[in-house]
Design an enzyme around this catalytic site. Structure first.
Site, PDB file in Angstrom:
ATOM      1  N   HIS A  24       0.699  -1.057  -0.038  1.00 32.99           N
ATOM      2  CA  HIS A  24       0.144  -0.024   0.008  1.00 32.99           C
ATOM      3  C   HIS A  24       0.851   1.356   0.046  1.00 32.99           C
ATOM      4  O   HIS A  24       0.579   2.234  -0.922  1.00 32.99           O
ATOM      5  CB  HIS A  24      -0.978  -0.011   1.173  1.00 32.99           C
ATOM      6  CG  HIS A  24      -1.763   1.344   1.424  1.00 32.99           C
ATOM      7  ND1 HIS A  24      -2.971   1.154   1.004  1.00 32.99           N
ATOM      8  CD2 HIS A  24      -1.433   2.430   1.819  1.00 32.99           C
ATOM      9  CE1 HIS A  24      -3.392   2.427   1.403  1.00 32.99           C
ATOM     10  NE2 HIS A  24      -2.465   3.185   1.850  1.00 32.99           N
ATOM     11  N   GLU A  25       1.867   1.498   0.753  1.00 32.91           N
ATOM     12  CA  GLU A  25       2.472   2.487   0.936  1.00 32.91           C
ATOM     13  C   GLU A  25       3.748   2.593  -0.182  1.00 32.91           C
ATOM     14  O   GLU A  25       4.056   3.698  -0.381  1.00 32.91           O
ATOM     15  CB  GLU A  25       3.565   2.485   2.349  1.00 32.91           C
ATOM     16  CG  GLU A  25       2.693   2.580   3.547  1.00 32.91           C
ATOM     17  CD  GLU A  25       1.565   3.614   3.624  1.00 32.91           C
ATOM     18  OE1 GLU A  25       2.093   4.845   3.222  1.00 32.91           O
ATOM     19  OE2 GLU A  25       0.633   3.399   4.381  1.00 32.91           O
ATOM     20  N   HIS A  28       1.925   4.980  -2.732  1.00 32.44           N
ATOM     21  CA  HIS A  28       1.954   6.378  -2.421  1.00 32.44           C
ATOM     22  C   HIS A  28       3.580   6.814  -2.843  1.00 32.44           C
ATOM     23  O   HIS A  28       3.562   7.801  -3.242  1.00 32.44           O
ATOM     24  CB  HIS A  28       1.743   6.497  -0.772  1.00 32.44           C
ATOM     25  CG  HIS A  28       0.422   6.634  -0.370  1.00 32.44           C
ATOM     26  ND1 HIS A  28      -0.562   6.888  -1.233  1.00 32.44           N
ATOM     27  CD2 HIS A  28      -0.173   5.661   0.594  1.00 32.44           C
ATOM     28  CE1 HIS A  28      -1.607   6.475  -0.569  1.00 32.44           C
ATOM     29  NE2 HIS A  28      -1.490   5.985   0.545  1.00 32.44           N
TER      30      HIS A  28
END
Length: 433
Positions: A24-25, A28
């Site tokens: 997920h990170e 980003h």
């Protein structure tokens, strides 16, 4: 229950959780760097740092509590109206805004003026914030399609597993014949366990949904062609009307609801069959839709969750489950009495469901969730375009920091809900059969 397998299931879920958070990170991080935003930190977990390493301008690390993760981007919020970030206020709400604004600039370095998050165009900020949840969606889809197309799901077939001797209304909640029950059409026509139905009323059938629909639509004489011992046999039952379970538009049984429909009287054999790509996509779409409805319905689940935790209420199968509950389920999956490939497939589906939930929850348009930042960027784009159309001055970037009081309230509610789910998972957990 084997303790070793139970602990192994929990450990594997913990690893899957860390991978999901890191993935997920990474969404980003990669998009932020793509658009030239400086990212000082990439962390998996919260609390004390267990390990970290600097590579370039970013510190990569793992923290002690695997309950989430984050990246730190410079300039998440624009300066205040006076262009300063150090202005103070005695208002508690104003203090929240200024603290958030100050934190966004605390690592500002010379040359960062053109590398601030808020200076990027709204569509770039939307991509950066959407990329994290999107990575969870990609992982969920990959796991689900992998299981569906290689292993498959339990699927009802047109093969006969057993024949009901009499007509029993499904609403009667019994499975044994009583005096006065009429003989079932299947039994009277000579249908046998092991027969595979290949045609109904002269039309070929190769899946259960089609066969079931045709049976339900027929009351009276019919022809049923079956394969038996290598040859085809045509039977001539007279279908009766019976009270049977109602089905929705997708062919799924609606619990507790019954309708009168055509009835033959046999049980279909269930097999685990791989799905085609198209069938897998359809099933995945249903899963996403059901999960979205579950996220929207979370507030309505709180009373039952409270009663199950602090009262004598039943913990329902569709009750919200947290990380502890998902870990316990993973431990139980490892102890299921079924072949190893079934266990692996079930575990991967648990992980896929968890990632899908992360995607849907993070897309809620509320701060501090990713969806809140996306909503702020979209609103900025709308009002800037409106100003151009109306030939008004550019309103400038939308100050998401002004929504931080709301973000704190949302975060507080989320923490309370998380604690309630945690207690429920401990004292009255959801169990699988």
């Amino acid at each position: 229950m084997t303790v070793f397998l139970y602990i192994l299931g929990i450990a594997l879920f913990a690893v899957g959780l860390l991978v999901s958070i890191a993935w997920h990170e990474l969404g980003h991080l990669s998009t932020a760097k793509l658009f030239g935003i400086r990212v000082p930190q990439y962390m998996v977990g919260f609390g004390p740092t267990l390990w970290s390493r600097h590579k370039g301008e970013t510190e990569y690390g793992i923290k002690a509590i695997p309950m989430g993760g984050y990246i730190r981007m410079i300039g998440m919020f624009p300066p205040g109206g006076d262009g300063r970030i150090e202005a103070r206020s005695t208002s508690p709400f104003r203090g929240m805004i200024e603290d958030a604004r100050a934190a966004a600039y605390e690592e500002l370095q010379p040359g960062d003026e053109k590398r601030l998050f808020y200076t990027r165009k709204p569509w770039k900020r939307v991509i950066v914030m959407f990329a994290g949840p999107f990575m969870n969606l990609v992982l969920a889809v990959a796991l689900f399609l992998g299981v569906a197309m290689t292993f498959g799901f339990a699927t009802q077939t047109t093969e006969v597993a057993g024949v009901q001797k009499c007509i029993i209304p499904q609403s009667a909640q019994r499975d044994t014949c009583a005096s006065g029950d009429a003989v079932s059409p299947a039994h009277a026509a000579g249908l046998k366990a092991g027969d595979r139905i290949v045609a109904f009323n002269g039309e070929p059938v190769d899946d259960w949904d089609t066969l079931s629909a045709r049976i339900r639509d027929t009351i009276g004489p019919a022809t049923v062609t079956v394969e038996r011992d290598g040859s085809r046999v045509t039977l001539t039952p007279t279908l009766a009307s019976n009270s049977v379970h109602a089905k929705d538009a997708d062919g799924e049984v609606i619990p507790g609801k019954f309708v009168d429909a055509g009835y033959l009287g046999f049980a279909a054999r269930t097999e685990i069959l791989p799905l085609t790509f198209g069938e897998s996509v359809d099933r995945m779409g249903d899963m996403i839709e059901d999960s979205a409805h579950a996220v929207v319905a979370l507030p309505s689940k709180i009373p039952d969750l409270w009663n199950a935790t602090f009262g004598d209420g039943e913990r329902k199968a569709d009750s919200p489950v947290g990380i502890v509950g998902a870990a316990r389920i993973s431990g139980e999956v490892m102890n299921l009495d079924m072949p190893t490939q079934n266990v692996i497939a079930t575990f991967l589906l648990v992980l896929a469901t968890f990632n899908l939930s992360l995607f849907l929850f993070n897309m809620l348009p509320l701060l501090p969730l990713d969806g809140g930042h996306i909503a702020g960027a979209l609103w900025e784009s709308v009002r800037r375009k409106a100003a151009r159309l109306l030939r008004r001055p550019d309103p400038g970037p939308f100050d998401v920091a002004k929504l931080m009081p709301v973000a704190y309230v949302v975060a507080g509610l989320f923490i309370c809900f998380t604690l309630l789910v945690l207690l429920a998972d401990i004292v009255n957990p959801v169990r699988i059969s």
